[in-house]
Design a protein around this motif. Structure first.
Motif, PDB file in Angstrom:
ATOM      1  N   UNK A   1       0.988  -1.260  -0.153  1.00 50.75           N
ATOM      2  CA  UNK A   1      -0.091   0.045   0.048  1.00 50.75           C
ATOM      3  C   UNK A   1       0.906   1.282   0.052  1.00 50.75           C
ATOM      4  N   UNK A   2       0.271   2.354   0.038  1.00 51.47           N
ATOM      5  CA  UNK A   2       0.708   3.721  -0.194  1.00 51.47           C
ATOM      6  C   UNK A   2       1.767   3.861   0.776  1.00 51.47           C
ATOM      7  N   UNK A   3       2.817   4.541   0.502  1.00 48.41           N
ATOM      8  CA  UNK A   3       3.938   4.677   1.811  1.00 48.41           C
ATOM      9  C   UNK A   3       5.208   4.027   2.037  1.00 48.41           C
ATOM     10  N   UNK A   4       4.961   2.795   1.588  1.00 44.20           N
ATOM     11  CA  UNK A   4       6.130   1.596   1.791  1.00 44.20           C
ATOM     12  C   UNK A   4       7.364   2.384   0.927  1.00 44.20           C
ATOM     13  N   UNK A   5       8.572   2.327   1.465  1.00 42.60           N
ATOM     14  CA  UNK A   5       9.671   2.597   0.710  1.00 42.60           C
ATOM     15  C   UNK A   5      10.204   1.744  -0.479  1.00 42.60           C
ATOM     16  N   UNK A   6       9.597   0.680  -0.530  1.00 46.12           N
ATOM     17  CA  UNK A   6       9.902  -0.260  -1.681  1.00 46.12           C
ATOM     18  C   UNK A   6       9.092   0.252  -2.999  1.00 46.12           C
TER      19      UNK A   6
ATOM     20  N   UNK B   1       1.487   0.591  -4.812  1.00 47.26           N
ATOM     21  CA  UNK B   1       2.205  -0.215  -5.670  1.00 47.26           C
ATOM     22  C   UNK B   1       1.197  -0.681  -6.845  1.00 47.26           C
ATOM     23  N   UNK B   2       1.679  -0.606  -8.178  1.00 45.72           N
ATOM     24  CA  UNK B   2       0.818  -1.034  -9.271  1.00 45.72           C
ATOM     25  C   UNK B   2       0.936  -2.604  -8.899  1.00 45.72           C
ATOM     26  N   UNK B   3      -0.064  -3.437  -9.195  1.00 51.62           N
ATOM     27  CA  UNK B   3      -0.148  -4.722  -9.138  1.00 51.62           C
ATOM     28  C   UNK B   3      -0.658  -5.346 -10.913  1.00 51.62           C
ATOM     29  N   UNK B   4      -0.117  -6.029 -11.398  1.00 51.30           N
ATOM     30  CA  UNK B   4      -0.243  -6.433 -12.764  1.00 51.30           C
ATOM     31  C   UNK B   4      -0.727  -7.800 -12.744  1.00 51.30           C
ATOM     32  N   UNK B   5      -1.953  -8.117 -13.295  1.00 55.76           N
ATOM     33  CA  UNK B   5      -2.542  -9.384 -13.244  1.00 55.76           C
ATOM     34  C   UNK B   5      -2.986 -10.020 -14.515  1.00 55.76           C
ATOM     35  N   UNK B   6      -2.220 -10.826 -15.236  1.00 56.08           N
ATOM     36  CA  UNK B   6      -2.506 -11.146 -16.541  1.00 56.08           C
ATOM     37  C   UNK B   6      -3.683 -12.187 -16.503  1.00 56.08           C
ATOM     38  N   UNK B   7      -4.653 -12.184 -17.583  1.00 51.91           N
ATOM     39  CA  UNK B   7      -5.510 -13.091 -17.578  1.00 51.91           C
ATOM     40  C   UNK B   7      -5.167 -14.257 -18.524  1.00 51.91           C
ATOM     41  N   UNK B   8      -6.001 -15.084 -18.807  1.00 47.97           N
ATOM     42  CA  UNK B   8      -5.729 -16.105 -19.679  1.00 47.97           C
ATOM     43  C   UNK B   8      -5.772 -15.696 -21.158  1.00 47.97           C
ATOM     44  N   UNK B   9      -5.353 -16.350 -22.236  1.00 49.30           N
ATOM     45  CA  UNK B   9      -5.322 -15.777 -23.645  1.00 49.30           C
ATOM     46  C   UNK B   9      -6.741 -15.420 -24.027  1.00 49.30           C
ATOM     47  N   UNK B  10      -6.871 -14.270 -24.498  1.00 50.36           N
ATOM     48  CA  UNK B  10      -8.027 -13.835 -25.061  1.00 50.36           C
ATOM     49  C   UNK B  10      -9.186 -13.314 -24.019  1.00 50.36           C
ATOM     50  N   UNK B  11      -8.606 -13.239 -22.807  1.00 48.09           N
ATOM     51  CA  UNK B  11      -9.600 -12.446 -21.819  1.00 48.09           C
ATOM     52  C   UNK B  11      -8.640 -11.232 -21.370  1.00 48.09           C
ATOM     53  N   UNK B  12      -9.504 -10.497 -20.295  1.00 50.74           N
ATOM     54  CA  UNK B  12      -8.851  -9.255 -19.799  1.00 50.74           C
ATOM     55  C   UNK B  12      -7.893  -9.693 -18.887  1.00 50.74           C
ATOM     56  N   UNK B  13      -7.089  -8.666 -18.822  1.00 53.04           N
ATOM     57  CA  UNK B  13      -5.854  -8.427 -17.664  1.00 53.04           C
ATOM     58  C   UNK B  13      -6.449  -7.218 -16.778  1.00 53.04           C
ATOM     59  N   UNK B  14      -5.465  -7.179 -15.853  1.00 51.48           N
ATOM     60  CA  UNK B  14      -6.048  -5.912 -14.778  1.00 51.48           C
ATOM     61  C   UNK B  14      -4.732  -5.277 -14.438  1.00 51.48           C
ATOM     62  N   UNK B  15      -4.670  -3.995 -14.128  1.00 50.39           N
ATOM     63  CA  UNK B  15      -3.998  -3.276 -13.460  1.00 50.39           C
ATOM     64  C   UNK B  15      -4.840  -2.856 -11.978  1.00 50.39           C
ATOM     65  N   UNK B  16      -4.287  -3.201 -10.914  1.00 48.01           N
ATOM     66  CA  UNK B  16      -4.623  -2.713  -9.551  1.00 48.01           C
ATOM     67  C   UNK B  16      -3.670  -2.047  -8.885  1.00 48.01           C
ATOM     68  N   UNK B  17      -3.997  -1.607  -7.708  1.00 47.34           N
ATOM     69  CA  UNK B  17      -2.987  -0.804  -6.942  1.00 47.34           C
ATOM     70  C   UNK B  17      -3.056  -1.453  -5.337  1.00 47.34           C
ATOM     71  N   UNK B  18      -1.937  -1.798  -4.774  1.00 49.24           N
ATOM     72  CA  UNK B  18      -1.830  -2.491  -3.635  1.00 49.24           C
ATOM     73  C   UNK B  18      -2.282  -1.392  -2.484  1.00 49.24           C
ATOM     74  N   UNK B  19      -2.589  -1.944  -1.356  1.00 44.69           N
ATOM     75  CA  UNK B  19      -3.367  -1.241  -0.230  1.00 44.69           C
ATOM     76  C   UNK B  19      -2.444  -1.793   1.112  1.00 44.69           C
ATOM     77  N   UNK B  20      -2.929  -0.882   2.031  1.00 39.24           N
ATOM     78  CA  UNK B  20      -2.231  -1.146   3.496  1.00 39.24           C
ATOM     79  C   UNK B  20      -3.020  -2.297   3.930  1.00 39.24           C
ATOM     80  N   UNK B  21      -4.390  -2.737   3.589  1.00 39.39           N
ATOM     81  CA  UNK B  21      -5.053  -4.134   3.976  1.00 39.39           C
ATOM     82  C   UNK B  21      -4.415  -5.109   3.832  1.00 39.39           C
ATOM     83  N   UNK B  22      -3.789  -5.315   2.490  1.00 35.27           N
ATOM     84  CA  UNK B  22      -3.156  -6.604   1.878  1.00 35.27           C
ATOM     85  C   UNK B  22      -1.984  -6.674   3.000  1.00 35.27           C
TER      86      UNK B  22
END
Lengths: 474, 137
Positions: free
Chosen positions: A351-356, A366-387
């Motif tokens: 999540x926000x604030x981490x030095x890494x 932190x941007x989180x990149x998640x590829x879908x399977x071939x021909x389906x959508x992929x996603x861009x997410x953002x990391x959180x303190x909750x995680x």
């Protein structure tokens, strides 16, 4: 198949209560429907086996994309105490630092659709993919050692990309503590001809369009908007990483034996033992090979796209690892602690604030990149303190398989799959028809649901949905 | 008796190999591995002598199969079959002659990342030997 008791804790959270030799409970972050799919294979018994390992902290975790692996489940997270805990090559996986890079361009959907086939053919020719197609990049042995210790910054120094590329990667493209001397000659022989290759299996390079933006504020920081073209690269450390895993599994068997293990793939060494430290140094070297691999592919992709579109800009948004073990700081029961986190088919999601996190993104996460399977959508997410509280800062890594390759080949033909994708305006080029059928969308879980679970739990928040237009399949 | 058979596995590839002798089951396991990479016959243009050691039958099989992945990546060698094989069951050592061809001349169907110990066994069932292997693909 699975007789492991599972208790519903709350929506999208299930627990395998501590029993027998389990040192901690198991936690499954998934939906009711996705849970059903994983009770049919060995995923849950693998979660339980991991919960029995020495020094495991808090919980043996799997995420919404989980499926059966070898030893440790895929989609799994396990953190270990530095003094009493262990490091396990099987908890990282054979494809060390398999991961995802996402590139931002200044093109829009219309630019690609005009020349869709030309784009896919050009990228297919330029980027070696599939099995046995070696790289045109010839490394000497001393250069390979420098790649292993220097990662993406080293290869950028050789003319493959820009400083901004590696500044926007996990670990800035170079894992500390790497020691090329801890990597066997066999591993080096396997890898030396493979830098700058996608490999096979589920690896790919995709030209995608941003189909939806869910979070305007974060999208603005990442300089993304609807209809914009991005390029995703999914690959790992190739034969070099596979051999590092295998070499250290053998060394650990030699040192500690296997009689105490419920599954031979769970072999481990204490984190602080010489062998544990050697494995971490070799794994870091393989990580750097994978970082450099994605960097070379990025550079060639940029070159090829510049030939097709002279005014194009191609910039790295971020690059994530999803098969790694790392020493990280986490808060457990209110106390800050240094732990050894294994992510096997899981993405870091700080999540926000981490030095890494790169300075550019530190205020949003932190941007989180998640590829879908071939021909389906992929996603861009953002990391959180909750995680960081729930999953040691980890999110799912993909759709996750549901159907065996054998079943996929029984029910699907590569040609049909390709025709269907073309009818959805997706151009695919692959080395083999067979690989297309095996990787068909039906063989995977529904990526939209996998992501919805992560979003609802606030493990990562959705930022953008990425729709494939042109696919080069490994 | 079948030489080998592929079984269902969610993400990876699982097979069983069969043989009247331990040598035969090892040869058939190698054949299963190469068929996954290339489904038809591979020509014999090259021959290699292999010396493999393990700590038990499973690790001997693991190391034997892994050698073909190493040979493929580092020497571009695609296995056609095992010509001769001798296994020392006390010392867990194996000597074999593998024959094959240059992989670059074939359209390879599938990459295999690694041999795994997951669900692996090598055992004698009445008169026959049976080995089970899961490959990370």
């Amino acid at each position: 198949m699975s007789e492991i008791p599972v208790r519903r804790v709350s929506k999208n959270t299930y627990e395998i209560p501590r029993a027998g030799d389990m040192k901690v409970p198991g936690t499954v972050f998934t939906s009711e429907a996705l849970l059903k799919a994983i009770t049919r294979d060995k995923t849950l018994s693998q979660v339980r086996n991991v919960a029995c390992l020495p020094g495991i902290l808090k919980s043996s975790i799997v995420l919404s994309d989980a499926h059966q692996g070898y030893g440790f489940p895929i989609g799994g997270v396990a953190a270990f105490d530095m003094d009493t805990g262990v490091v396990s090559p099987g908890g990282v996986g054979y494809d060390i630092n398999c991961g995802v890079r996402l590139l931002r361009t200044n093109l829009t959907n219309a630019d690609i659709m005009e020349r869709q086939r030309e784009v896919v053919e050009a990228l297919y020719r330029k980027i070696p993919s599939g099995v046995g197609r070696g790289s045109s990049l010839k490394l000497s042995r001393p250069e390979l050692d420098k790649v292993l210790e220097g990662g993406a910054p080293y290869i950028v120094g050789k003319g493959f990309g820009t400083e901004a590329d590696y500044l926007h990667m996990e670990e800035e493209g170079c894992m500390r503590g790497a020691d090329a001397g801890k990597v066997s000659q066999r591993a080096k022989e396997r890898g030396i001809g493979q830098l700058g290759t996608l490999g096979a299996g589920n690896h790919f390079l995709e030209v995608q369009v941003i189909g939806a933006i869910y979070d305007d504020e974060v999208a603005k920081v990442l300089q993304l908007s609807e209809d914009q073209i991005v390029i995703m690269i999914h690959c790992g450390s190739r034969g070099l990483g596979h051999q590092v895993a295998s070499d250290y599994i053998k060394k650990m068997e030699q040192e500690y034996g296997i009689a105490h293990l419920p599954d031979r793939e769970l072999i481990y060494a204490p984190v602080k033992s010489q062998l544990g430290q050697d494995y971490l140094a070799a794994m870091a070297a393989a990580m750097n090979f994978a970082f450099a691999n994605r960097q070379v592919i990025t550079h060639w992709t940029r070159e090829e796209m510049q030939c097709l579109y002279p005014d194009i800009t191609v910039e790295t948004i971020y690059d994530v690892c999803h098969n790694i073990a790392k020493i990280e700081e986490h808060v457990i029961d209110g106390k800050q602690q240094t732990v050894c986190v294994h992510r096997k088919g899981a993405t870091r999601s700080f999540g926000a604030g981490r030095a890494e996190i790169p300075a550019t993104y530190r205020e949003v996460g932190q941007p989180v990149l998640i590829p879908g399977s071939m021909g389906t959508a992929s996603y861009l997410l953002i990391g959180t303190r909750e995680s960081e509280e729930l999953t040691f800062g980890s999110c799912a890594h993909g759709a996750g398989r549901m159907m065996s390759r054998k079943a996929a080949l029984r029910s699907l033909r590569g040609e049909e799959v390709q025709q269907r994708l073309q009818s959805k305006s997706i151009e695919v080029r692959a080395g083999s028809w067979r690989s297309i059928a095996e990787e068909a969308p039906e063989a995977y879980k529904d990526i939209d649901e996998v992501i919805a679970v992560m979003h609802e739990l606030n493990i990562s928040r959705k930022v953008a949905r990425l729709v494939p237009l042109a696919v080069v399949k490994g | 008796m079948k030489a080998y058979e592929f079984l269902d596995h969610t993400a990876d590839v699982k097979f069983q190999a069969y043989g009247a002798t331990l040598e035969e089951v090892f040869s058939n396991a190698a054949l299963a591995l190469t068929r996954l990479m290339y489904p038809d016959n591979v020509k014999v243009n090259d021959s290699l002598e292999m010396h493999i050691a393990g700590r038990d039958l499973e690790s001997l099989l693991y190391n034997f199969l892994e050698e073909f992945l190493v040979l493929f990546d580092s020497r571009n060698f695609l296995l056609a079959g095992i010509e001769k094989i001798k296994i020392d069951r006390q010392e867990f050592k194996l000597v074999a002659e593998a024959v094959g061809d240059r992989a670059v001349d074939y359209e390879i169907h599938r990459g295999i990342k690694a041999v795994t110990y997951s669900d692996m066994f090598v055992r004698q069932d009445q008169d026959a030997w049976i080995a089970q292997v899961v490959l990370d693909v």
